[in-house]
Design an enzyme around this catalytic site. Structure first.
Site: not given
Ligand code: PLP
Length: 401
Positions: A70, A123, A193, A218
């Site tokens: 962790r 998101y 992000d 992603k």
């Molecule tokens: C998918 C996504 C998230 C969240 O990510 P997870 O891995 O599904 O928790 C956050 N921001 C954006 C822009 C995303 O496409």
């Protein structure tokens, strides 16, 4: 027709090693694998100490990678090193998911009574987190339109705003936030992000932003086989988030880190191909009678195309478009696609389509949906690695009357 995207070297002129991003993606993150060219998988959750002093040193080391998983793990560390390298950061910190990164970062840096300025178009999980747990714990949130110049800075309350949170390009309508403008905001922590751009498509830290964040689930992972999040920035700030994250516990799996590091090796070639296909598909859809609007920053008539050219080295692998026939047309389109698959997520080898109003953004109220531009006819498309001509054929036949 829009011009070719600029050379990626423009966004990353030299970098720490003088290499361009595609080469760095091959070299980075090899510190935990000895002479093995494949990343070594350290599955261990705990490590043995030699004696009391050694055990004490491991227990008190900042970000020690061989104490207890962790706190750190060598395979995860290798992934973090690679992201730090690509983003031009001191350091990076991985989490069990993109939402793990969002939640841990917000709770590490913000307390009851603090204020967050965030982009309205985010998101959906991030919006739900800000509107739910944050508000419940007394963290106030102001939402602003990123496309309005100066909107983030204008909403900052000096002495109270602890964080400015942006997402560019944003989900699902590919709205951009101006990275230079965000980087020039003094006071609160600025967090971007950058999931839709990937570390190959833009580098927010070069614009003065404090933290860049990705859902590595992603494009970075890129094969739909890892659930992972990551942030990168200055070491002191990353260490502060780490100190909280070991208590929050959104700990990344070493297997997912291994898969994501393998994804990084091909990130440049994948995103380059996918962004080229996305441009072709966006132009194809823009000329189709059944489509009223295409949202893709690479289109010359995208309202923020000039900004995209300034801050992105490629325009991304995701686009969205609106069907004139609304929800009925969207349902019919999803029934008729053959090569495109119906699924949420993005950045993988398979081209995916989804209807945000009834899937990714279904948790939003109708008012929130309309404020974020999620209409009944909106389709999001994540462009995969298929031949773009097969994709335009599939879309044409799915949209035919
Ligand atoms: C998918 C996504 C998230 C969240 O990510 P997870 O891995 O599904 O928790 C956050 N921001 C954006 C822009 C995303 O496409």
């Amino acid at each position: 027709m829009s011009p070719e995207p600029a050379d990626p070297a423009r966004v990353d002129p030299a970098g720490s090693t003088g290499l361009r991003p595609a080469s760095r993606a091959i070299r980075a993150g090899r510190g935990s694998s000895g002479t093995s060219l494949a990343t070594a998988l350290w599955a261990s959750s705990t490590w043995q100490s030699a004696d009391l002093d050694d055990a004490n040193a491991r227990a008190t080391a900042m970000r020690g990678a061989e104490f207890y998983s962790r706190y750190g793990n060598p395979t995860v560390r290798a992934f973090e090193e690679a992201i730090a390298d690509l983003e031009g950061a001191d350091d990076a910190l991985a989490f069990a998911s993109g939402m793990g990164a969002v939640a841990s970062t917000v709770f590490a840096l913000c307390s009851t009574g603090d204020h967050i300025v965030a982009q309205r178009q985010l998101y959906a999980g991030t919006i739900a987190f800000l509107q739910g747990p944050c508000r419940r714990l007394g963290i106030d949130v102001t939402l602003v339109d990123a496309s309005e110049p100066g909107a983030f800075a204008a909403a900052v309350i000096p002495g109270r705003t602890m964080m400015v949170l942006a997402e560019t390009p944003s989900n699902p309508r590919l709205e951009l936030a101006d990275l230079d403008e965000l980087g020039s905001i003094g006071g609160p922590f600025t967090v971007v992000d950058s999931t839709f751009a990937t570390p190959i498509g833009q580098r927010p830290l070069d614009h003065g932003v404090d933290l860049v964040l990705h859902s590595a689930t992603k494009g970075i992972g890129g094969h739909n086989d890892a659930t992972l999040g990551v942030i990168a920035g200055e070491r002191e700030l990353i260490d502060a988030v780490w100190a909280y994250s070991v208590l929050h516990g959104a700990t990344p799996s070493p297997f997912d880190a291994l898969n994501a590091l393998r994804g990084i090796r091909t990130l440049a070639v994948r995103t380059t191909h996918q962004a080229r296909s996305a441009q072709i598909i966006a132009e194809h859809l823009a000329a189709h009678a059944a489509v009223s609007t295409v949202h893709y920053p690479g289109l010359a008539d995208h309202p923020q195309h000039e900004l995209a050219r300034r801050q992105m080295s490629m325009f991304g692998t995701v686009l969205a478009f609106e069907l004139t026939g609304g929800r009925e047309a969207a349902s019919r389109f999803l029934q008729r696609v053959r090569l495109c698959r119906i699924a949420t997520s993005l950045g993988g080898p398979e081209t995916l389509v989804c209807h945000p109003a009834t899937s990714t953004h279904v948790s939003l109220t109708p008012e929130e949906q309309s404020a974020t531009g999620v209409t009944e006819g909106l389709i999001r498309l994540s462009v995969g690695l298929e031949d773009p001509s097969d994709l335009t054929d599939d879309l044409t036949s799915a949209l035919s009357p």
